[in-house]
Write a protein that holds these residues in place. Structure first.
Motif, PDB file in Angstrom:
ATOM      1  N   ARG A  36       0.817  -1.218   0.000  1.00  0.00           N
ATOM      2  CA  ARG A  36       0.000   0.000   0.000  1.00  0.00           C
ATOM      3  C   ARG A  36       0.861   1.283   0.000  1.00  0.00           C
ATOM      4  NH1 ARG A  36      -5.374  -0.971   1.245  1.00  0.00           N
ATOM      5  NH2 ARG A  36      -5.853  -3.076   1.999  1.00  0.00           N
ATOM      6  N   ILE A  37       2.084   1.186   0.512  1.00  0.00           N
ATOM      7  CA  ILE A  37       2.918   2.385   0.683  1.00  0.00           C
ATOM      8  C   ILE A  37       3.176   3.116  -0.636  1.00  0.00           C
ATOM      9  CG2 ILE A  37       5.216   3.211   1.407  1.00  0.00           C
ATOM     10  CD1 ILE A  37       5.167   0.989   3.556  1.00  0.00           C
ATOM     11  N   PRO A  38       3.567   2.428  -1.726  1.00  0.00           N
ATOM     12  CA  PRO A  38       3.781   3.155  -2.992  1.00  0.00           C
ATOM     13  C   PRO A  38       2.537   3.907  -3.475  1.00  0.00           C
ATOM     14  CG  PRO A  38       4.722   0.953  -3.117  1.00  0.00           C
ATOM     15  CD  PRO A  38       3.927   1.000  -1.855  1.00  0.00           C
ATOM     16  N   PHE A  39       1.336   3.375  -3.186  1.00  0.00           N
ATOM     17  CA  PHE A  39       0.104   4.064  -3.565  1.00  0.00           C
ATOM     18  C   PHE A  39      -0.104   5.316  -2.704  1.00  0.00           C
ATOM     19  CE2 PHE A  39      -0.640  -0.162  -5.252  1.00  0.00           C
ATOM     20  CZ  PHE A  39      -1.313   0.084  -6.437  1.00  0.00           C
ATOM     21  N   LEU A  40       0.190   5.197  -1.422  1.00  0.00           N
ATOM     22  CA  LEU A  40      -0.003   6.331  -0.506  1.00  0.00           C
ATOM     23  C   LEU A  40       0.977   7.461  -0.808  1.00  0.00           C
ATOM     24  CD1 LEU A  40      -0.548   4.338   2.819  1.00  0.00           C
ATOM     25  CD2 LEU A  40      -2.285   5.326   1.326  1.00  0.00           C
ATOM     26  N   VAL A  41       2.198   7.098  -1.220  1.00  0.00           N
ATOM     27  CA  VAL A  41       3.221   8.104  -1.551  1.00  0.00           C
ATOM     28  C   VAL A  41       2.751   9.022  -2.674  1.00  0.00           C
ATOM     29  CG1 VAL A  41       5.515   8.333  -2.634  1.00  0.00           C
ATOM     30  CG2 VAL A  41       5.196   6.784  -0.710  1.00  0.00           C
ATOM     31  N   SER A  42       1.852   8.512  -3.523  1.00  0.00           N
ATOM     32  CA  SER A  42       1.408   9.282  -4.689  1.00  0.00           C
ATOM     33  C   SER A  42       0.733  10.593  -4.304  1.00  0.00           C
ATOM     34  CB  SER A  42       0.465   8.447  -5.552  1.00  0.00           C
ATOM     35  OG  SER A  42      -0.757   8.239  -4.884  1.00  0.00           O
ATOM     36  N   ILE A  43       0.234  10.717  -3.083  1.00  0.00           N
ATOM     37  CA  ILE A  43      -0.430  11.959  -2.681  1.00  0.00           C
ATOM     38  C   ILE A  43       0.565  13.123  -2.664  1.00  0.00           C
ATOM     39  CG2 ILE A  43      -0.153  11.830  -0.162  1.00  0.00           C
ATOM     40  CD1 ILE A  43      -3.423  12.719  -2.000  1.00  0.00           C
ATOM     41  N   PHE A  44       1.826  12.828  -2.310  1.00  0.00           N
ATOM     42  CA  PHE A  44       2.862  13.871  -2.315  1.00  0.00           C
ATOM     43  C   PHE A  44       3.244  14.238  -3.752  1.00  0.00           C
ATOM     44  CE2 PHE A  44       3.476  11.455   1.652  1.00  0.00           C
ATOM     45  CZ  PHE A  44       3.244  12.480   2.570  1.00  0.00           C
ATOM     46  N   LEU A  45       3.312  13.233  -4.618  1.00  0.00           N
ATOM     47  CA  LEU A  45       3.597  13.493  -6.032  1.00  0.00           C
ATOM     48  C   LEU A  45       2.479  14.316  -6.662  1.00  0.00           C
ATOM     49  CD1 LEU A  45       4.893   9.960  -7.118  1.00  0.00           C
ATOM     50  CD2 LEU A  45       6.173  11.874  -6.161  1.00  0.00           C
ATOM     51  N   LEU A  46       1.251  14.044  -6.239  1.00  0.00           N
ATOM     52  CA  LEU A  46       0.103  14.809  -6.735  1.00  0.00           C
ATOM     53  C   LEU A  46       0.227  16.275  -6.360  1.00  0.00           C
ATOM     54  CD1 LEU A  46      -2.762  15.067  -7.951  1.00  0.00           C
ATOM     55  CD2 LEU A  46      -3.665  14.399  -5.717  1.00  0.00           C
ATOM     56  N   ALA A  47       0.587  16.539  -5.112  1.00  0.00           N
ATOM     57  CA  ALA A  47       0.715  17.924  -4.643  1.00  0.00           C
ATOM     58  C   ALA A  47       1.772  18.679  -5.450  1.00  0.00           C
ATOM     59  CB  ALA A  47       1.068  17.938  -3.154  1.00  0.00           C
ATOM     60  N   ILE A  48       2.911  18.032  -5.707  1.00  0.00           N
ATOM     61  CA  ILE A  48       3.984  18.660  -6.500  1.00  0.00           C
ATOM     62  C   ILE A  48       3.493  18.949  -7.920  1.00  0.00           C
ATOM     63  CG2 ILE A  48       6.270  18.294  -7.501  1.00  0.00           C
ATOM     64  CD1 ILE A  48       6.873  16.501  -5.028  1.00  0.00           C
ATOM     65  N   SER A  49       2.815  17.968  -8.519  1.00  0.00           N
ATOM     66  CA  SER A  49       2.343  18.107  -9.904  1.00  0.00           C
ATOM     67  C   SER A  49       1.347  19.258 -10.044  1.00  0.00           C
ATOM     68  CB  SER A  49       1.681  16.806 -10.364  1.00  0.00           C
ATOM     69  OG  SER A  49       2.576  15.745 -10.293  1.00  0.00           O
TER      70      SER A  49
END
Length: 551
Positions: free
Chosen positions: A193-206
């Motif tokens: 699940r961790i790689p999916f949860l990390v995506s929220i930070f990538l979303l904010a940057i994008s």
């Protein structure tokens, strides 16, 4: 003269920002999308645990494919918006949908917690991801192309072309990092699940980056002149002059490009872990190494297409791939699992059976009951990823492993306990015979030729860069500005979403039916061959098109 100056001028600071911002956001979006594919087996165990192991894998691949199936619909919805209200705001919306859907997968309860609702919600989230990606790519490619000077569109848009591979690489790196830090057991249980949860930070940057971007100059110019399309769908697909180009772009370009892409990157991974039984972590590392070596060639072939044309590079990639897939994948077998290659060469496996008893072996729902002696024999071999040939003959099915002959059985009418006992006994006899004939249960890590595997995989990635590096520029150049986003997105996403995204499940179905682990390659070979013929005959070169003149 002005064109030559533009083509030779160095990239401006604004152009660099456009490419960086568009590419980074698209990398994150592909990262989100491909997390699922990289973790398909583990996700299958979490969300399809009610099915048997083989059906779990197939069902998880079909859920993976669901994201691809809806991509053309995302292309229609967001392509229309992009042609009417602008490129910038449209792919800002797409990345929000993608990022949030990915994050929710990370917190979604499994089948053991909420039952059948879990796979239903999962498939729904995959479809949202597909819709978002359907709108993302066309927007990013169009945005960068419309900022690029004439004579450099291939080079500039090739950076966008790296994003799918870089996103896949990023997903592999994050997964490997988490996997090695917490261990396989914990990763399979909850760490995935961790790689999916990390995506929220990538979303904010994008989102932050994309909010700072300006609208494309070609669209701004068209909007100021009042020339934007009021009905881009009608213009794109309701007028034959544009529709015929959409059809040619699909059959003569993107279908072949898509199967080469997914064979070189995803199917190669599934082949290593499934057919060749290489450890999953090692297979991911080998794929990641090949991506590092191959990715720069997107820029090489994109830039080269500005000089010699898009078409010859794309067509050459399709042709070379179609001609060399069989020898390359056989070489991959010899390098990754030499014991298996030796066993196949010295002790062929043959199923002799009455064809009237043999059913279609693909069972995606897990509900089919295989009870005939032919079906049971084939199922046992498929379950062990053993390639076999079939010989037609009347009577009870038999499995020949080298000189050893094992008679199968029919379970029709047997009580459940007796059928279960027979199944266990038959599997043991077949397993012992395969072991005696040299067929390994797994690839021996000590015998895996990592260097040779990386070289073969890198060559497969270079094929990908040939067909994919120049294609964004070519699709942009095929259509006028007023309907460009809509027109280029649909053939791209039908090609990549349907022809490409369905490749793993389709190839697996072919392998399951024929019994030969290489026969799944016929699917990409035939599609790439069709694209080569149609592309060579009917698709025109586009590198010298003035996209500003086409409104």
């Amino acid at each position: 003269m002005a064109t030559a100056v533009a083509a030779n001028a160095p990239m401006t600071k604004e152009e660099k920002k456009v490419i960086f911002a568009s590419s980074l956001g698209t990398v994150f979006e592909w990262y989100d999308f491909y997390l699922y594919g990289t973790l398909a087996v583990i996700i299958g165990n979490q969300f399809f645990s009610a099915l048997d192991p083989a059906s779990r894998t197939i069902f998880s691949l079909l859920a993976f494919a669901a994201g691809f199936i809806v991509r053309p619909f995302g292309a229609i919805v967001f392509g229309r918006l992009g042609d009417m209200i602008g490129r910038k705001y449209t792919f800002l919306v797409t990345i929000l949908i993608m990022g949030l859907s990915t994050f929710i997968v990370g917190v979604l309860p499994s089948y053991s917690s909420i039952g059948v609702a879990a796979p239903i919600i999962l498939i729904g989230l995959r479809m949202l991801q597909g819709l978002a990606l359907g709108g993302e790519y066309g927007g990013a490619a169009t945005y960068v192309a419309e900022h690029a000077p004439h004579g450099k569109r291939g080079a500039y848009t090739s950076w966008i072309q790296t994003t799918a591979t870089v996103g896949l690489f990023l997903s592999l790196v994050v997964i490997l990092g988490v996997r090695t830090s917490i261990g396989e057991k914990e990763f399979a249980d909850w760490g995935w699940r961790i790689p999916f949860l990390v995506s929220i930070f990538l979303l904010a940057i994008s989102v932050w980056i994309r909010l700072s971007m300006n609208e494309s100059p070609a669209f701004k110019k068209m909007k100021e002149e009042g020339k934007t399309s009021k009905a881009p769908l009608t213009e794109s697909f309701g007028q034959w002059k544009n529709l015929k180009i959409v059809i040619l772009a699909l059959v003569g370009l993107t279908a072949g490009q898509a199967v080469v892409w997914y064979t070189g990157q995803f199917y190669a991974l599934f082949f290593l872990t499934g057919a060749l039984k290489v450890d999953g972590a090692l297979a991911n590392m080998l794929i990641a190494a090949s991506l590092i070596i191959g990715t720069p060639f997107f820029i090489v072939f994109g830039s080269l297409s500005d000089k010699i044309g898009r078409k010859p590079i794309i067509m050459a990639g399709c042709l070379i791939a179609a001609l060399t897939y069989f020898p390359l994948f056989k070489a991959l077998t010899a390098a990754a699992n030499p014991d298996l290659a030796k066993a196949q060469a010295t002790n062929r496996v043959v199923v002799t059976a009455d064809p009237k008893e043999c059913s279609f072996q693909f069972n995606p729902t897990g509900t089919a009951k295989f009870t005939s002696s032919c079906d049971i024999a084939k199922q046992v071999l498929s379950g062990r990823s053993v390639s076999y040939e079939t010989v037609d003959a009347p009577g009870v099915a038999k499995i020949s492993i080298g000189e050893t002959i094992i008679e199968s059985y029919a379970s029709t009418g047997l009580p459940a306990d007796e059928a279960k006992k027979k199944d266990a006994e038959f599997k043991k006899v077949v397993g012992d015979a395969l072991k005696a004939a040299g067929y390994p249960e797994k690839a021996d890590p000590a015998k895996v030729d990592k260097v040779k595997i990386v070289l073969i995989l890198s060559l497969l990635v270079i094929y990908v860069t040939m067909v994919y590096g120049p294609i964004a520029a070519m699709l942009v150049e095929l259509f006028p500005t007023r309907i460009r986003y809509t027109s280029m997105s649909l053939p791209y996403h039908i090609g990549n979403g349907w022809f490409g995204g369905l490749l793993p499940a389709t190839a697996l179905a072919i392998v399951a039916q024929t019994g030969n682990m290489y026969n799944g390659l016929w699917y990409p070979i035939i599609i790439a061959g069709i694209t080569f013929v149609i592309g060579m005959l009917f698709v025109k070169e586009t590198k010298d098109v003035d996209i500003y003149a086409r409104d």
